[in-house]
Design a protein around this motif. Structure first.
Motif, PDB file in Angstrom:
ATOM      1  N   LYS A 164       0.825  -1.207   0.000  1.00  0.00           N
ATOM      2  CA  LYS A 164       0.000   0.000   0.000  1.00  0.00           C
ATOM      3  C   LYS A 164       0.860   1.259   0.000  1.00  0.00           C
ATOM      4  CE  LYS A 164      -3.920   2.156   0.267  1.00  0.00           C
ATOM      5  NZ  LYS A 164      -4.902   2.112  -0.790  1.00  0.00           N
ATOM      6  N   ILE A 165       1.943   1.257   0.770  1.00  0.00           N
ATOM      7  CA  ILE A 165       2.844   2.419   0.785  1.00  0.00           C
ATOM      8  C   ILE A 165       3.474   2.611  -0.589  1.00  0.00           C
ATOM      9  CG2 ILE A 165       5.040   3.261   1.715  1.00  0.00           C
ATOM     10  CD1 ILE A 165       4.167   2.046   4.401  1.00  0.00           C
ATOM     11  N   ARG A 166       3.915   1.531  -1.216  1.00  0.00           N
ATOM     12  CA  ARG A 166       4.499   1.641  -2.556  1.00  0.00           C
ATOM     13  C   ARG A 166       3.469   2.146  -3.562  1.00  0.00           C
ATOM     14  NH1 ARG A 166       7.215  -3.421  -4.592  1.00  0.00           N
ATOM     15  NH2 ARG A 166       7.962  -1.964  -6.129  1.00  0.00           N
ATOM     16  N   LEU A 167       2.231   1.696  -3.452  1.00  0.00           N
ATOM     17  CA  LEU A 167       1.176   2.149  -4.353  1.00  0.00           C
ATOM     18  C   LEU A 167       0.899   3.635  -4.167  1.00  0.00           C
ATOM     19  CD1 LEU A 167      -1.108   1.457  -6.379  1.00  0.00           C
ATOM     20  CD2 LEU A 167      -2.529   0.968  -4.389  1.00  0.00           C
ATOM     21  N   MET A 168       0.843   4.091  -2.906  1.00  0.00           N
ATOM     22  CA  MET A 168       0.600   5.508  -2.646  1.00  0.00           C
ATOM     23  C   MET A 168       1.756   6.364  -3.155  1.00  0.00           C
ATOM     24  SD  MET A 168      -1.130   5.088   1.139  1.00  0.00           S
ATOM     25  CE  MET A 168      -0.405   6.549   1.733  1.00  0.00           C
ATOM     26  N   ASN A 169       2.991   5.916  -2.985  1.00  0.00           N
ATOM     27  CA  ASN A 169       4.142   6.670  -3.501  1.00  0.00           C
ATOM     28  C   ASN A 169       4.127   6.731  -5.020  1.00  0.00           C
ATOM     29  OD1 ASN A 169       5.127   7.287  -0.990  1.00  0.00           O
ATOM     30  ND2 ASN A 169       6.505   5.532  -0.921  1.00  0.00           N
ATOM     31  N   ARG A 170       3.765   5.630  -5.655  1.00  0.00           N
ATOM     32  CA  ARG A 170       3.714   5.600  -7.118  1.00  0.00           C
ATOM     33  C   ARG A 170       2.649   6.566  -7.636  1.00  0.00           C
ATOM     34  NH1 ARG A 170       2.497   0.096  -8.433  1.00  0.00           N
ATOM     35  NH2 ARG A 170       4.500  -0.312  -7.480  1.00  0.00           N
ATOM     36  N   ARG A 171       1.497   6.603  -6.974  1.00  0.00           N
ATOM     37  CA  ARG A 171       0.439   7.531  -7.390  1.00  0.00           C
ATOM     38  C   ARG A 171       0.855   8.975  -7.160  1.00  0.00           C
ATOM     39  NH1 ARG A 171      -4.985   4.576  -5.152  1.00  0.00           N
ATOM     40  NH2 ARG A 171      -5.109   3.026  -6.805  1.00  0.00           N
ATOM     41  N   ARG A 172       1.535   9.234  -6.052  1.00  0.00           N
ATOM     42  CA  ARG A 172       1.984  10.594  -5.757  1.00  0.00           C
ATOM     43  C   ARG A 172       2.985  11.058  -6.805  1.00  0.00           C
ATOM     44  NH1 ARG A 172       4.465  10.342  -0.603  1.00  0.00           N
ATOM     45  NH2 ARG A 172       2.386   9.960   0.198  1.00  0.00           N
ATOM     46  N   ARG A 173       3.926  10.174  -7.192  1.00  0.00           N
ATOM     47  CA  ARG A 173       4.901  10.532  -8.208  1.00  0.00           C
ATOM     48  C   ARG A 173       4.227  10.765  -9.553  1.00  0.00           C
ATOM     49  NH1 ARG A 173       7.895   5.919  -8.186  1.00  0.00           N
ATOM     50  NH2 ARG A 173       7.885   5.500  -5.989  1.00  0.00           N
ATOM     51  N   ALA A 174       3.222   9.974  -9.899  1.00  0.00           N
ATOM     52  CA  ALA A 174       2.532  10.132 -11.170  1.00  0.00           C
ATOM     53  C   ALA A 174       1.744  11.430 -11.215  1.00  0.00           C
ATOM     54  CB  ALA A 174       1.595   8.962 -11.415  1.00  0.00           C
ATOM     55  N   ASN A 175       1.193  11.844 -10.093  1.00  0.00           N
ATOM     56  CA  ASN A 175       0.429  13.096 -10.053  1.00  0.00           C
ATOM     57  C   ASN A 175       1.331  14.314  -9.989  1.00  0.00           C
ATOM     58  OD1 ASN A 175      -2.080  11.952 -10.225  1.00  0.00           O
ATOM     59  ND2 ASN A 175      -2.287  11.717  -8.008  1.00  0.00           N
ATOM     60  N   ARG A 176       2.555  14.148  -9.571  1.00  0.00           N
ATOM     61  CA  ARG A 176       3.489  15.267  -9.450  1.00  0.00           C
ATOM     62  C   ARG A 176       4.154  15.627 -10.766  1.00  0.00           C
ATOM     63  NH1 ARG A 176       7.566  14.144  -4.878  1.00  0.00           N
ATOM     64  NH2 ARG A 176       5.903  13.503  -3.532  1.00  0.00           N
ATOM     65  N   ARG A 177       4.135  14.737 -11.727  1.00  0.00           N
ATOM     66  CA  ARG A 177       4.822  15.001 -13.000  1.00  0.00           C
ATOM     67  C   ARG A 177       4.196  16.191 -13.695  1.00  0.00           C
ATOM     68  NH1 ARG A 177       6.135   9.007 -15.110  1.00  0.00           N
ATOM     69  NH2 ARG A 177       7.566   8.555 -13.449  1.00  0.00           N
ATOM     70  N   PRO A 178       5.031  17.029 -14.309  1.00  0.00           N
ATOM     71  CA  PRO A 178       4.485  18.219 -14.990  1.00  0.00           C
ATOM     72  C   PRO A 178       3.661  17.829 -16.203  1.00  0.00           C
ATOM     73  CG  PRO A 178       6.817  17.987 -15.441  1.00  0.00           C
ATOM     74  CD  PRO A 178       6.479  16.936 -14.433  1.00  0.00           C
ATOM     75  N   LEU A 179       2.712  18.683 -16.497  1.00  0.00           N
ATOM     76  CA  LEU A 179       1.839  18.430 -17.641  1.00  0.00           C
ATOM     77  C   LEU A 179       2.429  18.907 -18.919  1.00  0.00           C
ATOM     78  CD1 LEU A 179      -1.598  19.263 -16.101  1.00  0.00           C
ATOM     79  CD2 LEU A 179      -0.653  17.042 -16.626  1.00  0.00           C
TER      80      LEU A 179
END
Length: 179
Positions: A164-179
């Motif tokens: 779950k921690i790895r999944l949350m970190n992966r989602r956070r990194r994906a949302n942080r990427r510039p558009l």
């Protein structure tokens, strides 16, 4: 009539930047690109990648765990009849259940594991002729083997927490990427 989306997407789509022509160096030559060197994965990682990787729903993970523990309990009762062997066999089933459950159903793994332990210990538990004696044997077996029960639940809980921690970190990194 125009239909609008009712829910926003969970992960924003990545936008790709338009490809630009390579820039020339000051002397007119193209700049050298560094070569990407890929090392082969270690043999242990390659062996783990060859294992099956099913993704079970919460119900499927529960059924897998209960069926596996019932089969292992019956086999243990037919061969050795040892509660300790049953407890040792319980730990890998807990780990597999926690690893194979889907991301959306991670919470179910630590809940299902103790239920499967109780269902699977029925054939191994010693009991007498009557229902009361059989029930007393089951309660005694659950009380004496509580360490294995807690250990297996802890194993499943730790694996699920790490996932779950790895999944949350992966989602956070994906949302942080510039558009």
């Amino acid at each position: 009539m125009e239909q609008h989306r009712t829910r926003p997407p969970h992960i924003r789509a990545r936008r790709t930047t338009p490809s630009l022509p390579p820039q020339a160096a000051r002397d007119g030559r193209r700049p050298a690109r560094p070569a990407v060197v890929r090392r082969p994965a270690p043999p242990v990682v390659q062996a783990v990648r060859r294992f099956p990787n099913p993704r079970l729903t919460g119900l499927g993970g529960g059924l897998f765990c209960i069926a596996a523990m019932l089969v292992l309990g019956c086999l243990d009762a037919l061969t050795f009849g040892s509660l300790t062997l049953y407890g040792v066999l319980f730990l890998p089933v807990c780990a597999l259940t926690a690893v194979w459950v889907r991301r959306n159903d991670l919470v179910t793994a630590p809940v299902v594991v103790p239920i499967a332990f109780a269902v699977g210990i029925v054939p191994v538990a010693e009991g007498g002729d009557g229902l009361g004696a059989r029930l007393m044997g089951l309660v005694t077996a659950l009380a004496t083997e509580a360490g294995w029960l807690y250990g297996g639940t802890l194993v499943a809980g730790l694996i699920v927490t790490v996932r779950k921690i790895r999944l949350m970190n992966r989602r956070r990194r994906a949302n942080r990427r510039p558009l």
